[in-house]
Design an enzyme around this catalytic site. Structure first.
Site, PDB file in Angstrom:
ATOM      1  N   GLY A  45      42.010  42.816  41.070  1.00 19.87           N
ATOM      2  CA  GLY A  45      41.210  41.745  40.511  1.00 19.87           C
ATOM      3  C   GLY A  45      40.120  42.333  39.633  1.00 19.87           C
ATOM      4  N   GLN A  50      32.276  42.656  35.146  1.00 24.06           N
ATOM      5  CA  GLN A  50      32.595  44.070  35.360  1.00 24.06           C
ATOM      6  C   GLN A  50      32.924  44.798  34.057  1.00 24.06           C
ATOM      7  OE1 GLN A  50      35.500  43.140  38.770  1.00 24.06           O
ATOM      8  NE2 GLN A  50      34.658  45.137  39.332  1.00 24.06           N
ATOM      9  N   CYS A  95      36.046  48.457  44.992  1.00 24.87           N
ATOM     10  CA  CYS A  95      35.652  47.723  43.792  1.00 24.87           C
ATOM     11  C   CYS A  95      35.650  48.680  42.610  1.00 24.87           C
ATOM     12  CB  CYS A  95      34.250  47.146  44.013  1.00 24.87           C
ATOM     13  SG  CYS A  95      33.639  46.218  42.602  1.00 24.87           S
ATOM     14  N   LEU A  96      36.200  48.250  41.495  1.00 32.01           N
ATOM     15  CA  LEU A  96      36.235  49.100  40.302  1.00 32.01           C
ATOM     16  C   LEU A  96      34.823  49.459  39.836  1.00 32.01           C
ATOM     17  CD1 LEU A  96      39.111  47.349  38.304  1.00 32.01           C
ATOM     18  CD2 LEU A  96      39.249  49.471  39.622  1.00 32.01           C
ATOM     19  N   HIS A 137      36.134  38.068  46.629  1.00 32.42           N
ATOM     20  CA  HIS A 137      35.467  39.261  46.087  1.00 32.42           C
ATOM     21  C   HIS A 137      35.083  39.026  44.615  1.00 32.42           C
ATOM     22  CE1 HIS A 137      35.121  43.815  45.714  1.00 32.42           C
ATOM     23  NE2 HIS A 137      35.149  43.432  44.443  1.00 32.42           N
ATOM     24  N   GLU A 138      36.015  38.477  43.839  1.00 23.36           N
ATOM     25  CA  GLU A 138      35.759  38.276  42.402  1.00 23.36           C
ATOM     26  C   GLU A 138      34.751  37.150  42.156  1.00 23.36           C
ATOM     27  OE1 GLU A 138      36.638  40.621  40.625  1.00 23.36           O
ATOM     28  OE2 GLU A 138      38.114  41.450  41.997  1.00 23.36           O
ATOM     29  N   HIS A 141      31.375  38.383  42.435  1.00 19.36           N
ATOM     30  CA  HIS A 141      30.915  39.046  41.200  1.00 19.36           C
ATOM     31  C   HIS A 141      30.290  38.031  40.248  1.00 19.36           C
ATOM     32  CE1 HIS A 141      32.044  43.231  41.364  1.00 19.36           C
ATOM     33  NE2 HIS A 141      33.294  42.963  41.726  1.00 19.36           N
TER      34      HIS A 141
HETATM   35 ZN    ZN Z   1      34.653  44.234  42.608  1.00 19.31          ZN
END
Ligand code: ZN
Length: 177
Positions: A45, A50, A95-96, A137-138, A141
């Site tokens: 995701g 991000q 997480c990226l 999670h997204e 963000h």
């Molecule tokens: Zn993340």
């Protein structure tokens, strides 16, 4: 469009994203760049913030049983609204934007999501399993929340120490090159 992943502790990750009102070429170009970025960095995701864009946009591609992420499994969610959150589940999340760190995070097990696609059409779906976890999670963000914000204060302190060390080592490697 060239994108770069925004990494913690970049302040932009704390920003609250705004609703998308224009479903135009610019949005399509962003989505077309976010999708390969997510796949190439082994993400399941990715939220627009991000890559530094504070809009309610996210892409998801949950790996199938073979661990593949075929393009037809891609979900693009614009302006998602969660409801009917039920149950409890725990998953080791990464997480990226917080590289090399994984932690068990509690989430709702199932949820309902209303969203729009890239053309502004409305959709809804009921999610469970990893899809439900990834959506939560997204969407976090989009609200300026990272999974590390959900850690207990002692775990958070440990994380900050480890992360600082990791950043320092990364820097020294870069300088050598
Ligand atoms: Zn993340």
């Amino acid at each position: 469009m060239k994108l770069k992943i925004v990494e913690y502790p970049d302040k932009r990750l704390k920003q609250k994203s705004l609703k998308v009102t224009k479903f135009d070429n610019e949005l399509h170009g962003l989505l077309d760049a976010m999708n390969p970025m997510m796949i190439n960095t082994n993400g399941i995701g990715l939220a627009a913030i991000q890559v530094g864009v504070a809009l309610e946009i996210l892409v998801l591609n949950i790996p199938d049983e073979e661990g593949e992420q075929p393009p037809e499994n891609l979900i693009e969610m614009i302006n998602p609204i969660l409801s009917d959150k039920k149950g409890e589940t725990t998953y080791q999340e990464g997480c990226l934007s917080v590289p090399e760190f994984y932690e068990d995070i509690h989430r709702f097990e199932t949820l309902h999501v209303n969203y729009q696609d890239r053309d502004g059409n409305t959709h809804e779906l009921k999610a469970d399993g990893l899809l439900s976890i990834a959506i939560q999670h997204e969407v976090d963000h989009l609200n300026g929340i990272l999974f590390i914000d959900k850690l207990t204060s002692s775990r958070r302190r440990k994380f900050e120490k480890e992360y600082k060390k990791m950043l320092k080592e990364k820097k020294s490697t870069t300088q050598k090159v």
